[in-house]
Design a protein around this motif. Sequence first.
Motif, PDB file in Angstrom:
ATOM      1  N   VAL A  94       0.841  -1.200   0.000  1.00 62.19           N
ATOM      2  CA  VAL A  94       0.000   0.000   0.000  1.00 62.19           C
ATOM      3  C   VAL A  94       0.876   1.250   0.000  1.00 62.19           C
ATOM      4  CG1 VAL A  94      -1.773   1.291   1.249  1.00 62.19           C
ATOM      5  CG2 VAL A  94      -1.902  -1.195   1.127  1.00 62.19           C
ATOM      6  N   ASP A  95       1.981   1.195   0.704  1.00 61.36           N
ATOM      7  CA  ASP A  95       2.934   2.311   0.712  1.00 61.36           C
ATOM      8  C   ASP A  95       3.408   2.613  -0.703  1.00 61.36           C
ATOM      9  OD1 ASP A  95       4.952   4.174   1.670  1.00 61.36           O
ATOM     10  OD2 ASP A  95       6.407   2.563   1.405  1.00 61.36           O
ATOM     11  N   LEU A  96       3.752   1.580  -1.462  1.00 63.38           N
ATOM     12  CA  LEU A  96       4.220   1.771  -2.838  1.00 63.38           C
ATOM     13  C   LEU A  96       3.104   2.266  -3.745  1.00 63.38           C
ATOM     14  CD1 LEU A  96       6.385  -1.441  -3.381  1.00 63.38           C
ATOM     15  CD2 LEU A  96       7.218   0.884  -3.027  1.00 63.38           C
ATOM     16  N   GLU A  97       1.944   1.627  -3.647  1.00 60.77           N
ATOM     17  CA  GLU A  97       0.834   1.996  -4.523  1.00 60.77           C
ATOM     18  C   GLU A  97       0.389   3.430  -4.283  1.00 60.77           C
ATOM     19  OE1 GLU A  97      -2.784  -0.741  -5.373  1.00 60.77           O
ATOM     20  OE2 GLU A  97      -3.527   0.911  -4.097  1.00 60.77           O
ATOM     21  N   THR A  98       0.458   3.886  -3.030  1.00 53.29           N
ATOM     22  CA  THR A  98       0.066   5.251  -2.695  1.00 53.29           C
ATOM     23  C   THR A  98       0.904   6.277  -3.450  1.00 53.29           C
ATOM     24  OG1 THR A  98      -0.714   4.614  -0.491  1.00 53.29           O
ATOM     25  CG2 THR A  98      -0.124   6.922  -0.797  1.00 53.29           C
ATOM     26  N   GLU A  99       2.157   5.942  -3.725  1.00 47.29           N
ATOM     27  CA  GLU A  99       3.062   6.867  -4.406  1.00 47.29           C
ATOM     28  C   GLU A  99       3.127   6.622  -5.910  1.00 47.29           C
ATOM     29  OE1 GLU A  99       4.344   9.289  -2.702  1.00 47.29           O
ATOM     30  OE2 GLU A  99       3.663   8.515  -0.766  1.00 47.29           O
ATOM     31  N   ALA A 100       2.565   5.512  -6.385  1.00 47.76           N
ATOM     32  CA  ALA A 100       2.682   5.141  -7.800  1.00 47.76           C
ATOM     33  C   ALA A 100       1.783   5.993  -8.687  1.00 47.76           C
ATOM     34  CB  ALA A 100       2.342   3.663  -7.977  1.00 47.76           C
ATOM     35  N   SER A 101       2.146   6.067  -9.953  1.00 52.40           N
ATOM     36  CA  SER A 101       1.315   6.735 -10.958  1.00 52.40           C
ATOM     37  C   SER A 101       0.605   5.721 -11.853  1.00 52.40           C
ATOM     38  CB  SER A 101       2.163   7.674 -11.818  1.00 52.40           C
ATOM     39  OG  SER A 101       3.217   6.959 -12.458  1.00 52.40           O
ATOM     40  N   THR A 102       1.249   4.555 -12.055  1.00 53.28           N
ATOM     41  CA  THR A 102       0.667   3.503 -12.887  1.00 53.28           C
ATOM     42  C   THR A 102       0.943   2.147 -12.261  1.00 53.28           C
ATOM     43  OG1 THR A 102       1.054   4.807 -14.898  1.00 53.28           O
ATOM     44  CG2 THR A 102       0.562   2.470 -15.191  1.00 53.28           C
ATOM     45  N   VAL A 103      -0.072   1.310 -12.246  1.00 48.61           N
ATOM     46  CA  VAL A 103       0.050  -0.064 -11.749  1.00 48.61           C
ATOM     47  C   VAL A 103      -0.270  -1.019 -12.890  1.00 48.61           C
ATOM     48  CG1 VAL A 103      -0.977  -1.791 -10.218  1.00 48.61           C
ATOM     49  CG2 VAL A 103      -0.508   0.509  -9.350  1.00 48.61           C
ATOM     50  N   TRP A 104       0.619  -1.978 -13.102  1.00 50.36           N
ATOM     51  CA  TRP A 104       0.414  -3.033 -14.105  1.00 50.36           C
ATOM     52  C   TRP A 104       0.287  -4.338 -13.329  1.00 50.36           C
ATOM     53  CZ3 TRP A 104       1.244  -1.342 -19.344  1.00 50.36           C
ATOM     54  CH2 TRP A 104       1.829  -0.070 -19.450  1.00 50.36           C
ATOM     55  N   GLU A 105      -0.886  -4.953 -13.352  1.00 46.14           N
ATOM     56  CA  GLU A 105      -1.102  -6.134 -12.514  1.00 46.14           C
ATOM     57  C   GLU A 105      -1.517  -7.338 -13.341  1.00 46.14           C
ATOM     58  OE1 GLU A 105      -3.415  -7.596  -8.456  1.00 46.14           O
ATOM     59  OE2 GLU A 105      -3.319  -5.474  -8.988  1.00 46.14           O
TER      60      GLU A 105
END
Length: 277
Positions: A94-105
Amino acid sequence: MSARPPFRRRKLARRIRRMREAAGMTIEDAAAALDKHRNSLYRLEAGETRLDVHLARSMMDVYDHYDPDLIDQVREALKPGWWTAFGLRDMGYVDLETEASTVWELALILLPGLLQTESYARAVLETGSLKRTKPELVNQVKVRMIRQQRLTSEANALRLVALVDESALWQRIGGEAVMRDQLNHLVMVAELDTVTLRVLPRDLGFHAGQDGAFTLLDFSDAEDPSMLYVPHATGSLHIEDPEQVRRARMLVDHLLERALGSEDSIALIERILAERE
């Protein structure tokens, strides 16, 4: 979850390390000038310990480098993550996703958390191997729902590219009513400009992504390296190694070429919905 330092602290650590190196000082020289032990400065530059405002001001003096944004960044790094208000700790992803601009899952059995309904998320968390108290379960579902708000945020939008194996669409997570509601939700959120949903149909047979689910995270600041997040039975891996990240991105590109297009993906979901009535 990994016990790695929070994203903002590591970002700040890279910044102060670059300041020292630009000043032409070794870590020993800088530690002496700052009246710090070498190991203490090393831990600060690794993001393992917190940097306070006073030491940050001293660094700008010693390194003869004025950075108008540094103090604000220090203050931001000192703040607890928003999820701590729900009594949750050690939320590495969640820490990483909070700062991310794009998520590829890449999702194989379970649908991406950013696309889950509340009932589906609750069912997933209830049946997980980690035993949770009722308050912990309630709060984790709340956190998952809050994460999704960025998909519709105007100020801080998050882009999601979700590659979903068809097998995830046929699961019975929470029962048929929950799954029908979940599939309808996928059709709806796929219309968002921030969401790209592509299905890997089962008629592909075995495909290269079936070795395991993973997530790639990109960040708006070019100085922040992309991250590869790989969940496993007892925790997760957070990988920054450029070669491993590159290989994961090549796999995503390969799977996108084999996946159904966006419109065909939605059509498949709707056909599955009709069959599950």
